[in-house]
Design a protein around this motif. Structure first.
Motif, PDB file in Angstrom:
ATOM      1  N   ALA A 114     -90.037  37.607 -95.497  1.00  0.00           N
ATOM      2  CA  ALA A 114     -91.167  37.173 -96.317  1.00  0.00           C
ATOM      3  C   ALA A 114     -92.155  38.293 -96.592  1.00  0.00           C
ATOM      4  O   ALA A 114     -92.887  38.253 -97.585  1.00  0.00           O
ATOM      5  N   TYR A 170     -86.094  36.925 -87.102  1.00  0.00           N
ATOM      6  CA  TYR A 170     -87.390  36.643 -87.713  1.00  0.00           C
ATOM      7  C   TYR A 170     -88.513  37.275 -86.881  1.00  0.00           C
ATOM      8  O   TYR A 170     -88.332  37.588 -85.703  1.00  0.00           O
ATOM      9  N   TRP A 182     -91.495  31.125 -89.779  1.00  0.00           N
ATOM     10  CA  TRP A 182     -91.003  30.117 -90.715  1.00  0.00           C
ATOM     11  C   TRP A 182     -90.799  30.728 -92.100  1.00  0.00           C
ATOM     12  O   TRP A 182     -89.810  30.443 -92.773  1.00  0.00           O
ATOM     13  N   ASP A 183     -91.735  31.557 -92.527  1.00  0.00           N
ATOM     14  CA  ASP A 183     -91.609  32.202 -93.836  1.00  0.00           C
ATOM     15  C   ASP A 183     -90.411  33.146 -93.870  1.00  0.00           C
ATOM     16  O   ASP A 183     -89.673  33.200 -94.862  1.00  0.00           O
ATOM     17  N   ASP A 184     -90.215  33.903 -92.782  1.00  0.00           N
ATOM     18  CA  ASP A 184     -89.051  34.793 -92.712  1.00  0.00           C
ATOM     19  C   ASP A 184     -87.749  34.007 -92.768  1.00  0.00           C
ATOM     20  O   ASP A 184     -86.768  34.438 -93.397  1.00  0.00           O
ATOM     21  N   LEU A 186     -87.157  31.059 -94.154  1.00  0.00           N
ATOM     22  CA  LEU A 186     -86.898  30.591 -95.516  1.00  0.00           C
ATOM     23  C   LEU A 186     -86.451  31.743 -96.403  1.00  0.00           C
ATOM     24  O   LEU A 186     -85.513  31.598 -97.200  1.00  0.00           O
ATOM     25  N   ALA A 187     -87.093  32.896 -96.255  1.00  0.00           N
ATOM     26  CA  ALA A 187     -86.695  34.067 -97.050  1.00  0.00           C
ATOM     27  C   ALA A 187     -85.260  34.477 -96.736  1.00  0.00           C
ATOM     28  O   ALA A 187     -84.499  34.849 -97.639  1.00  0.00           O
ATOM     29  N   ALA A 224     -88.225  22.770 -96.492  1.00  0.00           N
ATOM     30  CA  ALA A 224     -88.721  23.631 -97.564  1.00  0.00           C
ATOM     31  C   ALA A 224     -87.713  23.732 -98.705  1.00  0.00           C
ATOM     32  O   ALA A 224     -88.087  23.724 -99.883  1.00  0.00           O
ATOM     33  N   ARG A 277     -99.135  23.301 -90.458  1.00  0.00           N
ATOM     34  CA  ARG A 277     -98.140  22.960 -91.479  1.00  0.00           C
ATOM     35  C   ARG A 277     -98.714  21.987 -92.496  1.00  0.00           C
ATOM     36  O   ARG A 277     -98.556  22.153 -93.704  1.00  0.00           O
ATOM     37  N   LYS A 280    -101.168  23.683 -94.746  1.00  0.00           N
ATOM     38  CA  LYS A 280    -100.495  24.534 -95.734  1.00  0.00           C
ATOM     39  C   LYS A 280     -99.936  23.706 -96.880  1.00  0.00           C
ATOM     40  O   LYS A 280     -99.984  24.092 -98.043  1.00  0.00           O
ATOM     41  N   ARG A 284    -100.857  23.641-101.213  1.00  0.00           N
ATOM     42  CA  ARG A 284     -99.895  23.941-102.281  1.00  0.00           C
ATOM     43  C   ARG A 284    -100.206  23.163-103.556  1.00  0.00           C
ATOM     44  O   ARG A 284    -100.679  22.057-103.527  1.00  0.00           O
TER      45      ARG A 284
END
Length: 284
Positions: A114, A170, A182-184, A186-187, A224, A277, A280, A284
């Motif tokens: 990410a 991650y 979590w972002d890593d 998903l990426a 996600a 979470r 966040k 969005r």
């Protein structure tokens, strides 16, 4: 690729990974088991012969109680993967992963995270492919653990499922705070989807898997992916924590149960993660 085959691989082929969470919550030097817990232990089955050898070898490496260490110190502690190597050497066997699990090759590489490149290990079965692809997230409480410690789980999964496995390193806490891991994750999933064909994978047969904290990441990536409309075929997790989490470890002397401090701290961390979470999502 059937979900049952993925679950079987996680459950049966990762001796070192299955022991990881239990063995890292304490050690032989952590003190005696209270009488109440000892009584519970007598009513529960103990580890089999092979697992007991790993547990004994791990105790012989003299790990320190994890709650007494800083994250940096904890990451340097002997792991069950180290204990497995001790057992194999005593038996006169090779510790080369590719000899232990023939038919699976692995290569380390960098993939898109990410916030920059992150390490990953790609396991590929022998043959032309294309194979189903599994994105795999290791355990360790989002603080310790890596693709090397959990090599047994990812490699066994590739073997039993006959699939390409992308094991992701991650970013870890506390250096990289929530939601970095979590972002890593998903990426990494998006990278795998886009690059599956280049690693002998079939992008139409893509799955998520994880152990312990990695199971949490796998579930969050699945949510996600659903929200973003990203394709997803299967998901398989080992023990996963949610808002009403209990730690699914038998309270026996052999498994060195998480103590009351650890349980309360874990519950607090889960509550904070859920709050972050939800915040966040609202942004969005």
């Amino acid at each position: 690729m059937k979900l049952a085959r993925i679950t079987l691989a996680i459950a049966s082929l990762s001796v070192s990974s299955l022991a990881f969470s239990a063995a890292h919550t304490g050690s032989g030097s952590a003190g005696t088991v209270p009488a109440k817990e000892s009584a519970k232990a007598s009513a529960q089955p103990g580890p089999n012969k092979e697992m007991q050898q790993v547990l004994d070898a791990h105790a012989g490496l003299m790990p320190k109680p994890i709650e007494s260490l800083t994250p940096a110190e904890a990451r340097k502690q002997p792991t069950p993967a180290d204990a497995v190597n001790v057992v194999l050497k005593k038996q006169g066997k090779s510790i080369d992963p590719e000899k232990l699990v023939p038919g699976i090759k692995s290569v380390d590489r960098m993939i898109a995270g990410a916030a920059g490149q992150i390490p990953a290990r790609v396991y590929t079965p022998d043959g032309a492919g294309p194979f189903p692809v599994i994105v795999y997230f290791h355990g360790g409480g989002w603080v310790i653990g890596d693709k090397q410690v959990y090599d047994g789980g990812a490699r066994g999964l590739a073997k039993q499922a006959n699939a390409v496995v992308v094991s992701v390193d991650y970013r870890l806490s506390p250096e990289a705070k929530f939601p970095a891991a979590w972002d890593d994750s998903l990426a990494a999933y998006k990278w795998t989807l886009a690059n599956a064909a280049s690693i002998k994978g079939n992008p139409k047969k893509l799955a998520l898997a994880g152990e312990s904290a990695g199971g949490n990441l796998a579930l969050n990536v699945a949510i996600a992916a659903r929200d973003l409309g990203v394709p997803l075929i299967h998901i398989s997790t080992d023990y996963v924590f949610d808002g009403t989490a209990t730690v699914p470890l038998p309270e026996t002397a052999q498994t060195a149960p998480i103590n009351a401090y650890g349980r309360s701290k874990l519950a607090g961390e889960i509550k904070l993660m859920k709050t972050a979470r939800d915040t966040k999502r609202q942004e969005r």
